[in-house]
Design a protein around this motif. Sequence first.
Motif, PDB file in Angstrom:
ATOM      1  N   SER A   1       1.063  -1.711  -0.250  1.00 46.69           N
ATOM      2  CA  SER A   1       0.123   0.193  -0.286  1.00 46.69           C
ATOM      3  C   SER A   1       0.985   1.354   0.379  1.00 46.69           C
TER       4      SER A   1
ATOM      5  N   GLU B   1      -8.060   3.899   1.263  1.00 47.58           N
ATOM      6  CA  GLU B   1      -6.680   4.497   0.892  1.00 47.58           C
ATOM      7  C   GLU B   1      -7.382   5.411  -1.030  1.00 47.58           C
TER       8      GLU B   1
ATOM      9  N   TYR C   1       3.432  -8.170   1.131  1.00 44.00           N
ATOM     10  CA  TYR C   1       3.062  -7.796  -0.228  1.00 44.00           C
ATOM     11  C   TYR C   1       2.554  -8.356  -1.529  1.00 44.00           C
TER      12      TYR C   1
END
Length: 154
Positions: A43, A118, A81
Motif C-alpha cells: 500500500s 486509501e 506484499y
Amino acid sequence: EIAVAEFHKKIKEAFEVFDHESNNTVDVREIGTIIRSLGCCPSEGELHDLIAEIEEEEPTGYIRFEKFLPVMTEILLERRYRPIPEDVLLRAFEVLDTAKHGFLTKDELIKYMTEEGEPFSQEEMEEMLSAAIDPESNSINYKDYISMMVIDEN
C-alpha cells in the motif's frame, strides 16, 4: 542460497532499469515502480515506511542499491506484499455492486476509489479508468477487469 542469488539477480535487473546514471542510485519516486515490477503490491503507507527504512539518514531524493538490496531480498524471501487473490478481488467488487449487475458505472468506481479507504490520486484514477472502463457502456465489467489485472503465479 539459490533462491537468494536468483532474487539478487532480479532485484539488480529491476533496479538498473531506473539507474539512469549507472551509479547504483535511483530516484526515490521510482522505488514503488521497482517494487511492483518484482511482483509486490505494498500500500502507499507500506511503501512510505519502506522508503523511510532504506533512505539515507539525510534524505537526498535518491536510494542506493546497497541499501535497497537487503531490504528487498527479505521482502521477497518472506513473500510480503503479495497481490490480492482473484476471488478476494471479485468479492470486493460484488460488495460494491449492490444491484448484482456484474458491473459498476464509471461514477460509482470514481466515488469508491477516491472517497473510501486509501484514496486513489487523480493520476492513479485516470490510469485505472483508461484500463477498466468500457467506453461504450461507460462502466467496468469487473470480472473481465480482474482477469486482466491478476498476476498468474504459476
